[in-house]
Design a protein around this motif. Structure first.
Motif, PDB file in Angstrom:
ATOM      1  N   LYS A 157      44.792  52.031  25.893  1.00 24.93           N
ATOM      2  CA  LYS A 157      45.006  53.452  26.138  1.00 24.93           C
ATOM      3  C   LYS A 157      44.470  53.883  27.493  1.00 24.93           C
ATOM      4  CE  LYS A 157      45.004  54.767  21.351  1.00 24.93           C
ATOM      5  NZ  LYS A 157      44.234  55.295  20.256  1.00 24.93           N
ATOM      6  N   LEU A 158      43.570  53.106  28.072  1.00 25.38           N
ATOM      7  CA  LEU A 158      42.980  53.475  29.344  1.00 25.38           C
ATOM      8  C   LEU A 158      43.490  52.641  30.517  1.00 25.38           C
ATOM      9  CD1 LEU A 158      39.310  54.057  28.230  1.00 25.38           C
ATOM     10  CD2 LEU A 158      41.127  55.721  28.504  1.00 25.38           C
ATOM     11  N   LEU A 217      42.418  61.586  29.071  1.00 19.64           N
ATOM     12  CA  LEU A 217      43.043  60.671  28.107  1.00 19.64           C
ATOM     13  C   LEU A 217      42.381  60.770  26.728  1.00 19.64           C
ATOM     14  CD1 LEU A 217      43.600  57.507  30.329  1.00 19.64           C
ATOM     15  CD2 LEU A 217      45.315  59.149  29.553  1.00 19.64           C
ATOM     16  N   ASN A 259      38.124  59.179  32.351  1.00 21.22           N
ATOM     17  CA  ASN A 259      39.172  59.195  31.328  1.00 21.22           C
ATOM     18  C   ASN A 259      39.048  60.329  30.316  1.00 21.22           C
ATOM     19  OD1 ASN A 259      40.442  56.769  32.350  1.00 21.22           O
ATOM     20  ND2 ASN A 259      38.644  55.717  31.536  1.00 21.22           N
ATOM     21  N   PRO A 311      37.727  54.967  23.408  1.00 21.00           N
ATOM     22  CA  PRO A 311      39.068  54.542  23.802  1.00 21.00           C
ATOM     23  C   PRO A 311      39.259  53.042  23.665  1.00 21.00           C
ATOM     24  CG  PRO A 311      37.750  54.985  25.734  1.00 21.00           C
ATOM     25  CD  PRO A 311      36.900  55.347  24.542  1.00 21.00           C
ATOM     26  N   ARG A 367      49.200  53.564  32.359  1.00 22.16           N
ATOM     27  CA  ARG A 367      49.524  54.669  31.453  1.00 22.16           C
ATOM     28  C   ARG A 367      49.882  55.915  32.199  1.00 22.16           C
ATOM     29  NH1 ARG A 367      48.158  58.712  28.319  1.00 22.16           N
ATOM     30  NH2 ARG A 367      48.307  58.645  26.127  1.00 22.16           N
ATOM     31  N   GLU A 382      43.624  63.965  25.118  1.00 24.19           N
ATOM     32  CA  GLU A 382      44.999  63.748  24.630  1.00 24.19           C
ATOM     33  C   GLU A 382      44.986  62.951  23.331  1.00 24.19           C
ATOM     34  OE1 GLU A 382      47.681  62.140  27.561  1.00 24.19           O
ATOM     35  OE2 GLU A 382      47.121  63.665  29.024  1.00 24.19           O
ATOM     36  N   GLN A 383      44.148  61.946  23.270  1.00 24.61           N
ATOM     37  CA  GLN A 383      44.020  61.134  22.052  1.00 24.61           C
ATOM     38  C   GLN A 383      43.506  61.996  20.896  1.00 24.61           C
ATOM     39  OE1 GLN A 383      41.731  57.445  22.518  1.00 24.61           O
ATOM     40  NE2 GLN A 383      40.758  57.868  20.581  1.00 24.61           N
TER      41      GLN A 383
END
Length: 181
Positions: A176-177, A6, A3, A172, A181, A9-10
């Motif tokens: 969100k994971l 992700l 991840n 995370p 998504r 991105e966060q």
């Protein structure tokens, strides 16, 4: 680490552009500095090779910029010939590494558009005047990834801190994971 994309991105609040790889991780294993392609998918030159993603360190550097540390640093560079020399070397190494990532085809494309010299000759974050400092974030990302005189200067004068173990900002959340998504 699963991840990573992700997490980045966060951290950035958007997908990263031109992501090549993660150069540095924080003590908790999360991305802290990424390396970005010098030419993005849309053939747009991108002079910032190293991008600081860690939100905690970014915030600390933003506060220093707000306090006028860039001006202080530029004054120090102007006064110190050895700092000037090392700073120019850092810019040249950065430009060389960025330029070496370009394929022959990409170099030709940049040359046709009149942008080749910019990616070949400009320094950290695309700066042309090596007596000035554009962005502490770009310089510190470069320092974390490769080492630099300005990064050492910053570390000697300021104490940067990662997240405390009990409050890791990049950890995370389950939603969100999720695979949806």
């Amino acid at each position: 680490m699963p991840n990573d994309l992700l997490i980045i991105e966060q951290q950035l609040g958007r997908p990263p552009r031109g992501l090549l790889n993660i150069e540095v991780r924080c003590p908790w294993g999360y991305p802290a500095v990424i390396r970005v392609a010098p030419l993005l998918d849309n053939a747009e030159p991108f002079p910032t090779l190293f991008w600081l993603t860690c939100p905690i360190v970014r915030e600390q550097l933003s506060r220093l910029e707000e306090r006028g540390v860039i001006k202080t640093l530029e004054d120090e560079i102007a006064r110190d010939p050895e700092l000037q020399r090392l700073y120019r070397e850092d810019h040249r190494r950065y430009a060389h590494e960025r330029f070496s990532l370009l394929s022959t085809h990409e170099k030709k494309l940049l040359e046709d558009r009149g942008w080749l010299e910019a990616l070949r000759d400009r320094g950290i974050a695309g700066i042309a005047d090596f007596r000035t400092v554009k962005c502490l974030h770009a310089h510190y990302a470069h320092h974390l990834a490769r080492g630099s005189v300005l990064g050492r200067w910053l570390e000697e004068r300021f104490q940067f801190a990662w997240c405390p173990k009990d409050k890791i900002r990049c950890a995370p959340s389950a939603d969100k994971l999720s695979p949806d998504r």
